[in-house]
Design an enzyme around this catalytic site. Structure first.
Site, PDB file in Angstrom:
ATOM      1  N   ASN A   9      39.548  20.916 -26.296  1.00 38.26           N
ATOM      2  CA  ASN A   9      39.800  20.025 -25.156  1.00 38.26           C
ATOM      3  C   ASN A   9      38.865  18.838 -25.331  1.00 38.26           C
ATOM      4  O   ASN A   9      37.671  18.948 -25.092  1.00 38.26           O
ATOM      5  CB  ASN A   9      39.503  20.773 -23.841  1.00 38.26           C
ATOM      6  CG  ASN A   9      39.592  19.857 -22.631  1.00 38.26           C
ATOM      7  OD1 ASN A   9      40.021  18.707 -22.734  1.00 38.26           O
ATOM      8  ND2 ASN A   9      39.169  20.363 -21.475  1.00 38.26           N
ATOM      9  N   LYS A  11      38.669  16.277 -23.627  1.00 35.89           N
ATOM     10  CA  LYS A  11      38.323  15.630 -22.347  1.00 35.89           C
ATOM     11  C   LYS A  11      38.476  14.114 -22.508  1.00 35.89           C
ATOM     12  O   LYS A  11      39.309  13.669 -23.298  1.00 35.89           O
ATOM     13  CB  LYS A  11      36.933  16.062 -21.878  1.00 35.89           C
ATOM     14  CG  LYS A  11      36.813  17.598 -21.860  1.00 35.89           C
ATOM     15  CD  LYS A  11      35.639  18.116 -21.087  1.00 35.89           C
ATOM     16  CE  LYS A  11      35.634  19.644 -21.130  1.00 35.89           C
ATOM     17  NZ  LYS A  11      34.575  20.245 -20.343  1.00 35.89           N
ATOM     18  N   GLU A  99      37.385  20.618 -13.839  1.00 32.79           N
ATOM     19  CA  GLU A  99      37.059  19.205 -13.599  1.00 32.79           C
ATOM     20  C   GLU A  99      38.163  18.531 -12.786  1.00 32.79           C
ATOM     21  O   GLU A  99      37.890  17.621 -12.000  1.00 32.79           O
ATOM     22  CB  GLU A  99      36.820  18.501 -14.947  1.00 32.79           C
ATOM     23  CG  GLU A  99      35.489  18.957 -15.557  1.00 32.79           C
ATOM     24  CD  GLU A  99      35.445  18.940 -17.075  1.00 32.79           C
ATOM     25  OE1 GLU A  99      36.312  18.314 -17.706  1.00 32.79           O
ATOM     26  OE2 GLU A  99      34.525  19.570 -17.631  1.00 32.79           O
ATOM     27  N   GLY A 174      29.927  22.781 -20.366  1.00 29.50           N
ATOM     28  CA  GLY A 174      29.092  21.627 -20.695  1.00 29.50           C
ATOM     29  C   GLY A 174      27.619  21.829 -20.409  1.00 29.50           C
ATOM     30  O   GLY A 174      26.839  20.885 -20.425  1.00 29.50           O
ATOM     31  N   SER A 210      30.961  26.262 -23.082  1.00 28.68           N
ATOM     32  CA  SER A 210      29.885  26.243 -24.084  1.00 28.68           C
ATOM     33  C   SER A 210      30.147  27.195 -25.246  1.00 28.68           C
ATOM     34  O   SER A 210      29.211  27.755 -25.823  1.00 28.68           O
ATOM     35  CB  SER A 210      28.521  26.525 -23.443  1.00 28.68           C
ATOM     36  OG  SER A 210      28.224  25.518 -22.489  1.00 28.68           O
TER      37      SER A 210
END
Ligand code: 13P
Length: 248
Positions: A9, A11, A99, A174, A210
């Protein structure tokens, strides 16, 4: 046994130049080592779908998007429909990432409608669920992720069997703080039981948060961890290749 799904991903990262550089490194690594027991996918920003579709053609790596509209078409400024994603060969789309839930107010109902829209266009939704640190510490993990999944199962019905579910504890995203393999397995086992009750026991369950080159193998070794959804480490070719290799 289905292949282990290793999905990156990206992002909101990348540029035309950076994407091409990253892809060329990945492609070289995959040409040398292959994807073996893994199906790799890259979920890229919508504006780069055309670029990545062209670069990734015939590579065996699947193209994915990061969000989709619940609506089919019409006056929804800024939205991208499932049919539009399909136009660019998209095979997977992330829905309900934390998110999006946090910064864009996406509710369980919206997430479920997006998953439905994806499946109706023949795109596999990667449905994300996960608890915050506060919820984990209050002992609410099972009820939070169970509730998020239940909302999607209620809307998808039998089609849930064609989805993918990703467990992404919000506190691990993250942060460099990963769920231990045992913590991940515990949640995945409860998600598996819930999916089985809905007749969707074979849905791949990805772990995200992570995940990196050093911890991927131990997470992927868990019986109910069928792959990973990787953020930061998917932006570094060497790390992403190591994660793919650890799916063997
Ligand atoms: P990180 O791997 O950067 O923690 O991100 C995980 C994630 O949110 C993937 O969707």
């Amino acid at each position: 046994m289905p292949k282990t799904l290793i999905a990156g991903n990206w992002k909101m990262n990348g540029s035309l130049a950076a994407n091409e550089r990253l892809w060329l490194e990945l492609a070289a690594g995959l040409a040398a080592g292959g994807t073996g027991a893994a199906q790799a996918a890259l979920c890229v920003p919508a504006v780069y779908l055309e670029q990545m579709q062209a670069l990734m053609a015939q590579s065996g790596v699947a193209l994915g998007a990061q969000d989709v509209s619940a609506q089919a078409s019409g006056a929804y400024t800024g939205e991208v429909s499932a049919a539009m994603l399909q136009d660019f060969g998209v095979q997977y789309v992330i829905v309900g990432h934390s998110e999006r839930r946090q910064y864009h107010g996406e509710t369980d109902a919206v997430v479920a409608a997006k998953a439905r829209a994806a499946l109706d266009a023949g795109i596999v939704p990667i449905v994300c669920v996960g608890e915050t640190l506060e919820q984990r510490e209050a002992g609410e993990t099972a009820s939070v992720v169970g509730g998020q999944l239940a909302a999607v199962l209620a809307v998808l019905g039998a089609d849930a069997a064609r989805a993918v579910v990703a467990y992404e504890p919000v506190w691990a995203i993250g942060t460099g703080r990963t769920a231990s393999p045992e913590q991940a397995q515990e949640v995945h086992a409860s998600l598996r039981a819930q999916l089985a009750e809905a007749g969707a026991q074979d849905v791949p369950l990805l772990y995200g948060g992570s995940m990196n080159a050093a911890n991927a193998a131990s997470l992927l070794a868990q019986p109910d961890v069928n792959g990973g959804l990787i953020g930061g480490a998917s932006l570094k070719a060497a790390d992403f290749l190591k994660i793919i290799a650890s799916a063997q």
